[in-house]
Design an enzyme around this catalytic site. Structure first.
Site, PDB file in Angstrom:
ATOM      1  N   GLU A 101       2.236   9.520  11.579  1.00 35.77           N
ATOM      2  CA  GLU A 101       3.849   8.801  12.554  1.00 35.77           C
ATOM      3  C   GLU A 101       3.665   7.414  12.535  1.00 35.77           C
ATOM      4  OE1 GLU A 101       0.391  10.427  12.015  1.00 35.77           O
ATOM      5  OE2 GLU A 101       1.157  13.053  12.442  1.00 35.77           O
TER       6      GLU A 101
ATOM      7  N   GLU B 216       0.769  -1.558   0.209  1.00 32.79           N
ATOM      8  CA  GLU B 216       0.465  -0.047  -0.066  1.00 32.79           C
ATOM      9  C   GLU B 216       0.776   1.352   0.177  1.00 32.79           C
ATOM     10  OE1 GLU B 216      -2.729   0.296   2.922  1.00 32.79           O
ATOM     11  OE2 GLU B 216      -3.971   1.620   2.647  1.00 32.79           O
TER      12      GLU B 216
ATOM     13  N   SER C  37      -0.354   5.824   9.331  1.00 34.10           N
ATOM     14  CA  SER C  37      -0.182   6.999   9.681  1.00 34.10           C
ATOM     15  C   SER C  37       1.149   8.485   9.342  1.00 34.10           C
ATOM     16  CB  SER C  37      -1.376   7.767  10.602  1.00 34.10           C
ATOM     17  OG  SER C  37      -0.355   7.456  11.789  1.00 34.10           O
TER      18      SER C  37
END
Lengths: 395, 369
Positions: A380, A244, A378
């Site tokens: 992070e 992904e 994300s």
């Protein structure tokens, strides 16, 4: 360092350019440039046109119906597609579950599902996240209990994008309780018409319906729909998440379209008779943006060249995801800024009032861009991945 | 398509790295820099012996004809160990400008290659920012020679130059792109005032005042701007690679520090906020390296595209380089601020590289033009 394309690749580029010269419908253009996905029926039409040409699966090996293109050819293909205002192909089937099926799936699963992905006969959605399993995916609680030849699924999934149009879903569910949370998770392929599946739309800040919550109540999925081995879904899922991230490598190439969108908006708008595009302040901002896009695209090209040379790019995929999401946010924000006061006109309250030429899509793009640093791991989480995998820094 | 150095270029980089470790170890750097040019004498002689001084010089001028990739390998190697010295000014920029003079300048170019002579280009004037065409200095024919009047605000690495290459107007007005010619001026010629300055990175620069100074025309009269811009773009390639080498070196030093430095009873690299900063530095290094590749990719597309790519790289590498240097100091804490550690020296060099031959703002507007 050598950067020349060889003659065969140059000829290929001409071929691709000719294909896209037939044109992308103008009504797709603004949405594509704003980084918005086209309507499902439009994406299906686009996918079918590629499949007809034999280019349905640019990243797949030939034996599964793919093009078998080298990474450099994939890069060329995406670059030309981007230049022609073509959309990015819808990735959930093509890039997320397809490669898992041809890598780990049974022959029966390959035969049944791979052609449907390439020809856009099936539409796949992803059943991964749950209300309490987002970045911490391993805490997922959806259960799949074996009963005879079926698994019986119960649980709730979150952020099931395009679940309302999908024909199939790939689901992670817990098939056993193990000491390590990552164990005992299985990957199942589920027909969305199966009784017990409820899809409820989730309203998002961009006012576009693309995502949903999905409830699974005694959903019976035949055991033959298990991908690979029971309890090893986490491993497959992780491969998939890596992929992904690489998908964003291809999507990153399409940022040149956002540059075009900004440029056109800033050319149309004048202040004191001077087009915004000629104002030094705006010029500098746009130049900065273009330069950062160049850096990212060259990083993408490097990933492709590494892949072609069989070199592991390490965490470059995560870096690209990180920078791409930042740049899609910065670009759409610049675009909205270029619209000036009328950026406040998102939708007419009465019939017959015209919006600025690229509204509401520019604003929707700016809003949608906020989720690009959240989904697919994300920003992070990407930082954590790079810190741990590339830099060897441990918590 | 290949994004790495060829075997030969990699060998060159490798020997530049060994050279840097041998001649400018962090412990010796201070002492050598304080000695000025004499502190660089041994290393300069070694570079001459290795043929590096000849490497960037065109083959028709008697050099080795090194291309952009070779310049980058050299620059990267210099940057990793913060090798000081006027290499880019003397061996990259000056010979490219002198080449305009054809065989009339071959003797001087040869002296550059042997390390006997230093030449620096006096390109910038007050009120002109970093614009290479902003030239008020005038040249006039006086009998059988040219005399120059004017001033040059900054001569990169001109502090020890034996000769200056001075662009001056033989036609047109101050901001015109035409009417610019190149002159060779001896550092000791009457009427030339040379003011010397030390930069925070140990490089030694100059400022010139020319009052009826005798100069020798290099090549044809007029239309020198295209040659100047091309030469500066080429010099920038070496500087940009130096910045990338320095960024990667100081990032590696910082990562090692995060792994070994302990506070609150554990390695500071276990704190997420520091991990993420380190990741941002690593991403900045990747972006910067990608910009070098972008330059290399542009080479096949002609001089205009090449110079635009160099401007793009000057913007992004300038920003990323200073960012990485600043964060390296920050993550080292108090010792990062100290002069003793090499870390602060990387930041100082990045700050100077970011403004050498055009600041970030200057090149952003060039890219936008």
């Amino acid at each position: 360092m050598e950067f020349e394309l060889d003659p065969a690749d140059l000829a290929f580029r001409e071929e691709v350019r000719d294909f896209f010269a037939t044109g992308i419908p103008p009504e797709w253009r603004t949405r594509v440039r704003a980084g918005l996905r086209l309507h499902p029926e439009e994406l299906i039409a686009y996918q079918k046109s590629l499949a007809e040409r034999g280019w349905g699966a640019p990243t797949w090996p030939v034996e599964y119906g793919g093009t078998g293109w080298s990474p450099i050819r994939q890069y060329i293909f995406w670059t030309e597609a981007a230049a022609a205002d073509a959309p990015a192909q819808f990735h959930q089937g093509l890039e997320l579950i397809g490669p898992i099926i041809f890598t780990y799936g049974s022959q029966a699963l390959k035969d049944r599902y791979l052609p449907g992905i390439i020809n856009a006969d099936d539409w796949w959605c992803q059943g991964y996240s749950e209300p309490n399993a987002g970045s911490d995916l391993a805490s997922l609680r959806t259960r799949a209990v074996r009963e005879g030849d079926d698994y019986v699924l119960n649980g709730q999934k979150a952020w099931t994008s395009y679940g309302h149009v999908a024909s199939h879903c790939f689901v992670l569910a817990r098939t056993s309780d193990e000491p390590k949370r990552q164990q005992g998770i299985s990957l199942l392929l589920m027909d969305m018409k199966t009784p017990g599946i409820t899809i409820r739309p989730v309203a998002t800040m961009d006012e576009k319906h693309h995502t949903n919550e999905m409830f699974l109540d005694d959903v019976r999925v035949p055991v033959a729909q298990l991908v690979g081995e029971e309890g090893r879904g986490w491993e497959y899922g992780k491969v998939l998440l890596d992929r992904e991230r690489m998908v964003t490598a291809s999507v990153a190439i399409f940022l040149v379209q956002t540059v075009k969108g900004i440029r056109e908006a800033a050319t149309r708008r004048t202040i004191g008779g001077v087009p915004l595009i000629d104002k030094p302040g705006f010029k500098a901002k746009l130049a900065q943006y273009e330069i950062e896009v160049i850096a990212l695209q060259t990083m993408v090209l490097k990933v492709m060249a590494d892949a072609a040379a069989g070199v592991d790019s390490g965490p470059l995929g995560s870096m690209i995801k990180l920078r791409w999401s930042q740049l899609s946010q910065a670009g759409t924000a610049l675009w909205v800024g270029a619209l000036g006061p009328q950026a406040a006109h998102f939708a007419p309250l009465d019939n017959g009032y015209a919006l600025p030429a690229d509204m509401p899509y520019a604003m929707q793009g700016a809003l949608y861009a906020r989720v690009t640093s959240i989904y697919g791991g994300s920003s992070e989480i990407q930082h954590n991945i790079i810190a741990q995998r590339a830099l060897g820094l441990k918590g | 398509m290949r994004f790495t150095y060829s075997d030969e270029q990699a060998m060159l980089l490798d020997s530049v790295l060994r050279f840097g470790q041998e001649h400018f170890p962090p412990t010796e750097r201070h002492r050598l820099i304080q000695q000025g040019r004499s502190g660089e004498a041994a290393s300069w002689a070694k570079m001459a012996e290795l043929g590096w001084l000849l490497l960037p010089i065109a083959e028709e001028c008697g050099g080795l004809g090194g291309g952009i990739a070779e310049l980058m390998a050299l620059g990267e190697g210099f940057g990793r160990n913060l090798v000081p010295g006027p290499y880019v000014a003397a061996c990259v920029l000056a010979p490219a400008l002198l080449a305009r003079g054809g065989d009339g300048q071959y003797d001087l170019i040869e002296q550059i290659g042997t390390g006997e002579t230093l030449v620096a280009a006096a390109l910038l004037e007050d009120d002109g920012g970093y614009d290479l065409h902003h030239i008020a200095t005038r040249a006039a024919v006086a009998g059988d020679h040219w005399t120059l009047d004017g001033a040059k605000a900054h001569v990169e690495d001109g502090g020890d130059a034996d000769w200056f290459i001075v662009p001056a107007r033989t036609g047109g007005e101050t901001a015109d792109r035409t009417g610019i010619s190149l002159f060779l001026v001896a550092a000791t010629v009457p009427g030339l005032r040379v003011e010397r300055f030390r930069g925070i990175d140990g490089h030694r620069h100059a400022r010139l005042e020319l009052d009826g100074v005798a100069g020798q025309l290099i090549g044809a009269e007029g239309n020198a701007l295209a040659d100047i811009e091309a030469a500066v773009a080429r010099a920038n390639c070496a500087y940009l690679a130096e910045a990338v080498g320095s960024m990667e070196a100081v990032s590696a030093i910082t990562l090692e520090y995060l792994r070994t430095r302990e506070q609150f009873g554990r390695p500071i690299g276990s704190f997420q906020v520091l991990q993420h900063r380190m990741v941002d530095m690593t991403v900045a290094c990747e972006e910067a390296r990608a910009m070098l590749c972008h330059i290399a990719l542009s080479l096949a597309q002609g001089q205009a595209q090449f110079q635009r790519a160099v401007s793009a790289a000057k913007v992004r590498i300038g920003e990323c380089g200073v960012y990485v240097g600043q964060q390296a100091v920050q993550l080292h804490g108090g010792v990062g601020f100290s002069d003793e550690l090499i870390v602060s020296h990387h930041l100082k060099r990045q700050m100077m590289l970011a403004i050498a031959h055009g600041s970030v703002d200057h090149h952003r507007m060039r890219f936008a033009a």
